[in-house]
Scaffold this motif. Structure first.
Motif, PDB file in Angstrom:
ATOM      1  N   THR A  63     -57.931  -7.426 -22.068  1.00  0.00           N
ATOM      2  CA  THR A  63     -57.951  -6.603 -20.851  1.00  0.00           C
ATOM      3  C   THR A  63     -56.610  -5.908 -20.603  1.00  0.00           C
ATOM      4  O   THR A  63     -56.506  -5.082 -19.697  1.00  0.00           O
ATOM      5  CB  THR A  63     -58.330  -7.452 -19.607  1.00  0.00           C
ATOM      6  N   ASP A  64     -55.605  -6.236 -21.407  1.00  0.00           N
ATOM      7  CA  ASP A  64     -54.276  -5.633 -21.268  1.00  0.00           C
ATOM      8  C   ASP A  64     -54.136  -4.512 -22.309  1.00  0.00           C
ATOM      9  O   ASP A  64     -53.842  -4.762 -23.487  1.00  0.00           O
ATOM     10  CB  ASP A  64     -53.210  -6.728 -21.473  1.00  0.00           C
ATOM     11  N   ARG A  65     -54.363  -3.290 -21.870  1.00  0.00           N
ATOM     12  CA  ARG A  65     -54.420  -2.140 -22.806  1.00  0.00           C
ATOM     13  C   ARG A  65     -53.117  -1.978 -23.595  1.00  0.00           C
ATOM     14  O   ARG A  65     -53.142  -1.755 -24.809  1.00  0.00           O
ATOM     15  CB  ARG A  65     -54.747  -0.860 -22.036  1.00  0.00           C
ATOM     16  N   MET A  68     -52.763  -4.645 -26.197  1.00  0.00           N
ATOM     17  CA  MET A  68     -53.659  -4.425 -27.345  1.00  0.00           C
ATOM     18  C   MET A  68     -53.034  -3.418 -28.319  1.00  0.00           C
ATOM     19  O   MET A  68     -53.072  -3.601 -29.540  1.00  0.00           O
ATOM     20  CB  MET A  68     -55.020  -3.922 -26.859  1.00  0.00           C
ATOM     21  N   ALA A  69     -52.449  -2.343 -27.774  1.00  0.00           N
ATOM     22  CA  ALA A  69     -51.803  -1.337 -28.634  1.00  0.00           C
ATOM     23  C   ALA A  69     -50.631  -1.972 -29.390  1.00  0.00           C
ATOM     24  O   ALA A  69     -50.444  -1.741 -30.591  1.00  0.00           O
ATOM     25  CB  ALA A  69     -51.329  -0.159 -27.790  1.00  0.00           C
ATOM     26  N   GLU A 110     -64.899  -6.084 -17.490  1.00  0.00           N
ATOM     27  CA  GLU A 110     -63.484  -5.957 -17.860  1.00  0.00           C
ATOM     28  C   GLU A 110     -63.230  -6.506 -19.274  1.00  0.00           C
ATOM     29  O   GLU A 110     -62.527  -5.901 -20.078  1.00  0.00           O
ATOM     30  CB  GLU A 110     -62.618  -6.717 -16.838  1.00  0.00           C
ATOM     31  N   THR A 114     -64.458  -3.046 -21.176  1.00  0.00           N
ATOM     32  CA  THR A 114     -63.130  -2.413 -21.191  1.00  0.00           C
ATOM     33  C   THR A 114     -62.254  -3.048 -22.275  1.00  0.00           C
ATOM     34  O   THR A 114     -61.445  -2.365 -22.901  1.00  0.00           O
ATOM     35  CB  THR A 114     -62.471  -2.518 -19.805  1.00  0.00           C
ATOM     36  N   ASN A 118     -60.314  -0.975 -25.056  1.00  0.00           N
ATOM     37  CA  ASN A 118     -58.875  -1.097 -25.333  1.00  0.00           C
ATOM     38  C   ASN A 118     -58.608  -1.266 -26.831  1.00  0.00           C
ATOM     39  O   ASN A 118     -57.642  -0.720 -27.366  1.00  0.00           O
ATOM     40  CB  ASN A 118     -58.289  -2.273 -24.545  1.00  0.00           C
ATOM     41  N   ALA A 121     -59.206   2.116 -28.393  1.00  0.00           N
ATOM     42  CA  ALA A 121     -58.119   3.060 -28.080  1.00  0.00           C
ATOM     43  C   ALA A 121     -56.946   2.868 -29.042  1.00  0.00           C
ATOM     44  O   ALA A 121     -56.269   3.831 -29.414  1.00  0.00           O
ATOM     45  CB  ALA A 121     -57.664   2.871 -26.634  1.00  0.00           C
ATOM     46  N   ALA A 122     -56.727   1.618 -29.437  1.00  0.00           N
ATOM     47  CA  ALA A 122     -55.623   1.343 -30.362  1.00  0.00           C
ATOM     48  C   ALA A 122     -55.996   1.687 -31.802  1.00  0.00           C
ATOM     49  O   ALA A 122     -55.153   2.146 -32.585  1.00  0.00           O
ATOM     50  CB  ALA A 122     -55.225  -0.136 -30.252  1.00  0.00           C
TER      51      ALA A 122
END
Ligand SMILES: NC(=O)c1ccc[n+]([C@@H]2O[C@H](COP(=O)([O-])OP(=O)(O)OC[C@H]3O[C@@H](n4cnc5c(N)ncnc54)[C@H](OP(=O)(O)O)[C@@H]3O)[C@@H](O)[C@H]2O)c1
Length: 253
Positions: A63-65, A68-69, A110, A114, A118, A121-122
């Motif tokens: 949940t921590d975008r 994660m990146a 979440e 989400t 995330n 997105a990475a």
């Protein structure tokens, strides 16, 4: 679409400190992959990593975008390009009625939805730049249609199917394959707490073998156990009012 192998890079599995993710890490490691596993609990991750020299733990909350990146950057710095990403982290919070707790929906979306976004997105920009890669979303047969106590969970898993199918179409020209995994009941810490009947339940090692076989064939939809998945798929082609009647009765047996 090229099939990703250990020669293309490493594998990353989220939610691999227990259950299906942990079993899949061991299965892929046995098949020659370097496997990065992530989850929140470090001690459980280390225990899974201790089962095979090819498995490496990275603590991360889906949940921590930003985390994660950073985790993807750390994995690639240590193990090379991620060729296969399995977005597996997930939670099941039964819908408690008649209270109807909206925070259970918030939390489920979440983590399950989400959290997957995330990871995407990475990974997506890196894979698109490289012109190859395979991302697999762990959904559930509960995403095919409504099931008892699954209003939050099933909605999150149905969304993953829709999202994954769209991305499979959108990313195909870039050489990035997107697949969806739909397990039936698998014996894990998540299902050990269930008090209702779980037809055709299989163990996590068997689930991991079926997932690894499906990934190795670039299947877009990996579902198992076959009889249960087909049963639900057939129920789902019935008129919706008939589906609701029959699925409700079946799960209450
Ligand atoms: N078991 C089944 O019958 C079944 C059926 C269909 C689909 N699935 C799906 O399969 C996946 C794995 O489930 P499982 O049955 O193996 O359950 P599990 O043993 O409870 O595993 C869930 C994993 O997700 C991780 N996780 C939970 N919240 C997280 C967060 N915020 N950030 C990072 N990791 C998180 C947990 O690790 P930490 O707690 O250490 O973070 C754990 O490693 C889930 O997506 C589930 O919905 C399971």
């Amino acid at each position: 679409m090229e099939i990703m192998t250990p020669q293309h890079g490493c594998a990353w599995i989220t939610g691999a400190s227990s259950g299906i993710g942990a079993a899949l890490a061991e299965e892929l490691a046995r098949r020659g992959w370097q496997v990065a596993i992530s989850a929140r609990r470090d001690s459980e991750l280390q225990a899974v990593a201790a089962t095979h020299a090819n498995i490496h733990g990275f603590v991360c909350d889906v949940t921590d975008r930003a985390a994660m990146a950073q985790t993807v950057a750390d994995i690639e710095a240590q193990l090379g390009p991620i060729a296969l990403g399995v977005m597996n982290a997930g939670i099941y919070l039964p819908t408690a009625l008649p209270e109807f707790d909206p925070t259970a929906f918030d939390r489920t979306f979440e983590v399950n939805l989400t959290g997957t976004v995330n990871g995407l997105a990475a990974l997506v920009p890196l894979m698109v730049t490289r012109g190859e890669g395979h991302i697999s979303l762990v959904s559930s047969v509960a995403g095919y249609g409504g099931l008892v106590t699954s209003a939050a969970y099933g909605a999150s898993k149905a969304a993953l199917f829709n999202m994954g199918e769209s991305l499979a179409m959108d990313l195909k020209p870039s050489g990035v394959h997107v697949s969806m995994i739909a397990p039936g009941f698998v014996k894990t810490p998540a299902t050990d707490v269930n008090a209702f009947p779980m037809p055709f339940i299989i163990d996590a090692d068997e689930a991991a073998r079926r997932i690894a076989n499906g990934l190795a064939k670039n299947r877009t939809h990996i579902s198992f156990p076959r009889r249960f998945a087909w049963f639900l798929r057939v129920l789902n082609v019935l008129p919706r009012s008939t589906y609701v009647k029959l699925a409700g009765r079946f799960m209450k047996r």
